[in-house]
Design a protein around this motif. Sequence first.
Motif, PDB file in Angstrom:
ATOM      1  N   LEU A 170       0.836  -1.198   0.000  1.00  0.00           N
ATOM      2  CA  LEU A 170       0.000   0.000   0.000  1.00  0.00           C
ATOM      3  C   LEU A 170       0.878   1.259   0.000  1.00  0.00           C
ATOM      4  N   LEU A 171       1.976   1.184   0.760  1.00  0.00           N
ATOM      5  CA  LEU A 171       2.902   2.311   0.823  1.00  0.00           C
ATOM      6  C   LEU A 171       3.466   2.607  -0.564  1.00  0.00           C
ATOM      7  N   LEU A 195       2.009   1.919  -3.373  1.00  0.00           N
ATOM      8  CA  LEU A 195       0.919   2.479  -4.178  1.00  0.00           C
ATOM      9  C   LEU A 195       0.793   3.973  -3.913  1.00  0.00           C
ATOM     10  N   VAL A 196       0.892   4.348  -2.633  1.00  0.00           N
ATOM     11  CA  VAL A 196       0.819   5.765  -2.277  1.00  0.00           C
ATOM     12  C   VAL A 196       1.964   6.529  -2.934  1.00  0.00           C
ATOM     13  N   ALA A 197       3.167   5.946  -2.864  1.00  0.00           N
ATOM     14  CA  ALA A 197       4.337   6.609  -3.452  1.00  0.00           C
ATOM     15  C   ALA A 197       4.159   6.792  -4.956  1.00  0.00           C
ATOM     16  N   THR A 254       1.256   6.835  -6.744  1.00  0.00           N
ATOM     17  CA  THR A 254       0.211   7.825  -7.023  1.00  0.00           C
ATOM     18  C   THR A 254       0.734   9.227  -6.757  1.00  0.00           C
ATOM     19  N   GLY A 255       1.463   9.368  -5.654  1.00  0.00           N
ATOM     20  CA  GLY A 255       2.011  10.672  -5.313  1.00  0.00           C
ATOM     21  C   GLY A 255       2.989  11.167  -6.355  1.00  0.00           C
ATOM     22  N   ALA A 256       3.830  10.248  -6.866  1.00  0.00           N
ATOM     23  CA  ALA A 256       4.797  10.641  -7.887  1.00  0.00           C
ATOM     24  C   ALA A 256       4.076  11.139  -9.129  1.00  0.00           C
ATOM     25  N   LEU A 257       2.969  10.453  -9.488  1.00  0.00           N
ATOM     26  CA  LEU A 257       2.162  10.879 -10.628  1.00  0.00           C
ATOM     27  C   LEU A 257       1.630  12.286 -10.420  1.00  0.00           C
ATOM     28  N   LEU A 258       1.121  12.502  -9.203  1.00  0.00           N
ATOM     29  CA  LEU A 258       0.500  13.786  -8.895  1.00  0.00           C
ATOM     30  C   LEU A 258       1.532  14.910  -8.981  1.00  0.00           C
ATOM     31  N   LEU A 259       2.773  14.592  -8.557  1.00  0.00           N
ATOM     32  CA  LEU A 259       3.793  15.635  -8.537  1.00  0.00           C
ATOM     33  C   LEU A 259       4.429  15.861  -9.905  1.00  0.00           C
ATOM     34  N   ALA A 260       4.569  14.779 -10.681  1.00  0.00           N
ATOM     35  CA  ALA A 260       5.429  14.877 -11.859  1.00  0.00           C
ATOM     36  C   ALA A 260       4.675  15.097 -13.160  1.00  0.00           C
ATOM     37  N   ARG A 261       3.350  14.762 -13.196  1.00  0.00           N
ATOM     38  CA  ARG A 261       2.653  14.865 -14.468  1.00  0.00           C
ATOM     39  C   ARG A 261       2.484  16.337 -14.852  1.00  0.00           C
ATOM     40  N   ARG A 288       0.998  19.773 -15.789  1.00  0.00           N
ATOM     41  CA  ARG A 288      -0.180  20.437 -15.240  1.00  0.00           C
ATOM     42  C   ARG A 288      -1.252  20.596 -16.298  1.00  0.00           C
TER      43      ARG A 288
END
Lengths: 175, 490
Positions: A159-160, A162-164, A166-173, A175
């Motif tokens: 799960l950790l 998965l969070v990492a 998803t978070g990487a996607l949110l930060l790197a994609r 805008r």
Amino acid sequence: MSLPEMSALFPTLQEVIFVLFALLIAVTSLIAAMAPNLFHNALGLVATLFGIAGIYFMLEAEFVGVSQILVYIGAIATLITFAIMLTRGMMFGRTSAMNRQGLAGAIISGLFFVVLLGIVFQVPWPNVVADITDGEALIANLGALFVSTYLLPFELLALLLLVALTGALLLARDR
Amino acid sequence: METTLDLSTLNLAVVLPELTLIVFAILVMAADVFATPKNPAPRQWTPWIALAGVVAAAIVNLSVSGREVTLFQGAAILDKFAVGLNYIILLATGLGILLSVKYIPRINKQVGEYYALTLLTATGMMMMGAALDLITLFLALEIFSLALYILSGLNRTSPRSTEAAIKYFLLGAFSSAFFAYGGALIYAGTGTTQYYGIAQVTAAGLANTPLLYAGIALLVAGFGFKVSLVPFHSWTPDVYQGAPTPVTAFMSVGTKAAAFAAFFRVMLVALPFSYGAWSMPLALLAVITMAVGNFAALQQRSLKRMLAYSSIAHAGYILTALAGGAAEGADAALFYLFTYAFMNIGAFAVVMALEEMGAEDAMQDRAKGLGKTHPIMAFLMAIFMFGLSGMPPLAGFYGKVLLFEAAVAGGMIWLAIAAVAFTAVGAVYYLRVIANMYFADPVDESADEVNRSLPLDVGLAIAVAGTILVGVFPGFWMNAFQQSMALFGG
């Protein structure tokens, strides 16, 4: 002076190796934290991780040692190095690792070190060598524990990740 | 040693509420995949899917309540305490989602990932209360912390939001290191990571005391960062101010509830036999925290920073109950956090409505004259401020009484007196906001727009209803949190 008495004056080979690894870890982790060039920091980190793997081998935890080298040096450190090499400003830039709080930080971490040292000397370390299971059974046990007693932590680890991710996607994609 | 897989101990009821949330987090991500520039509808469903997940998890939580089961020889437990914490986290998550619906699309287009991460954060927070093993605890802590680092940096165009994320990440990683070091030393001192095992070893006097105490000290520092105790609080005002306000509202309650729940369980279940060593340090930490939090809050011009320092002060109040060391302290803390969820998220919701576009913050001046220009908003804010200051008959009052009673029950009467004194100091800055709203003239006539939306109004209504109802009928709600923790040997 008899031979046994003399040998007590000299460190054993194991102690020599331990001290070498410990020195390697101490020096390279200082480089990782304080060198002004980010690339040197990364190389320092690689050497630190290597030294820690060495300590694992000395503790006869070969599996953990090999994992350490494969995962941390083989994958993570390589990734960090690539990220830095692909970024011009990071590769050749010089940034001071120190700020105005450097002195205060040094004093506090120095005190922390002294306290830890005090604890190390207070602890009644057990004077026996633990019975270590041989390599193959150890790894088999490790695997069995991951799907029994430690199944929940094992799944939480997934799960950790998965969070990492998803978070990487949110930060790197874009805008 | 032969380890066999015993499926009879695989009691999934323990983690069923968490599993429900994970399923809905995946549904959110799946819905997001189907959104295209031409057809953005699935992306707009994501908040409602997430909200449905929160409701579903609450229903599952209700259905598993009333039992006491452990999972896998004690990796996690489901008891009244864990169920109670689940309700608090789900409440905070639900309110956080309602606040986010209109706000988040303005600052970041990737709303799907946002709601997925919010649900996963809540999952980690819920695991914190269920953990019965230091390894489970550490992983749960990392799951929700990692997600929160990212959520606080959600507004990538705002330097303040980015600063908040980096600061939170660096200090959070630092505190995680303390936490892991502490856990490792406790393992070295007792030979086990399971709470009941640690209690057993320490009760029998077999622990390696210097290692155990060093481990406890480091663990307390790790928890101190997460619940923002002074002197580990320096990140709190910057992160609360810089993070998008819905995220701040959610994490101010969620992090505090989860970390305090785990803190109480570790101290009262795993380390009750070392009480003599940790009670006085915790009492002193509580006093410094209440002092710094309250006095610093007095000086804040920004409402978000004021609420950040106020949350530090509240961490101090809750810590008094833990320093008392009585089992009722855990019930009191849980009840208090339940009331805190309504009051604090409500207050942040009002601040959010007062924010100017892109400012992500509202100054004290913004509240001036609000009683005339927006009587309803002003009235709601007044209720939340009264509630946070501990004014009877609102929710905050009874919660504080229980907390300080728990400190007295542990024989720390002086601590309870100090806490009451600091509560009085705290009343000053809460009441100042109210005075500004009703007795001052508006500073800037042009800025009297408030950003309201239907979801925000629903969230505000729930928050204000909770603040009043829990305060007026405390007995009804208290039942859910009484004798909650499954103690060692109990």
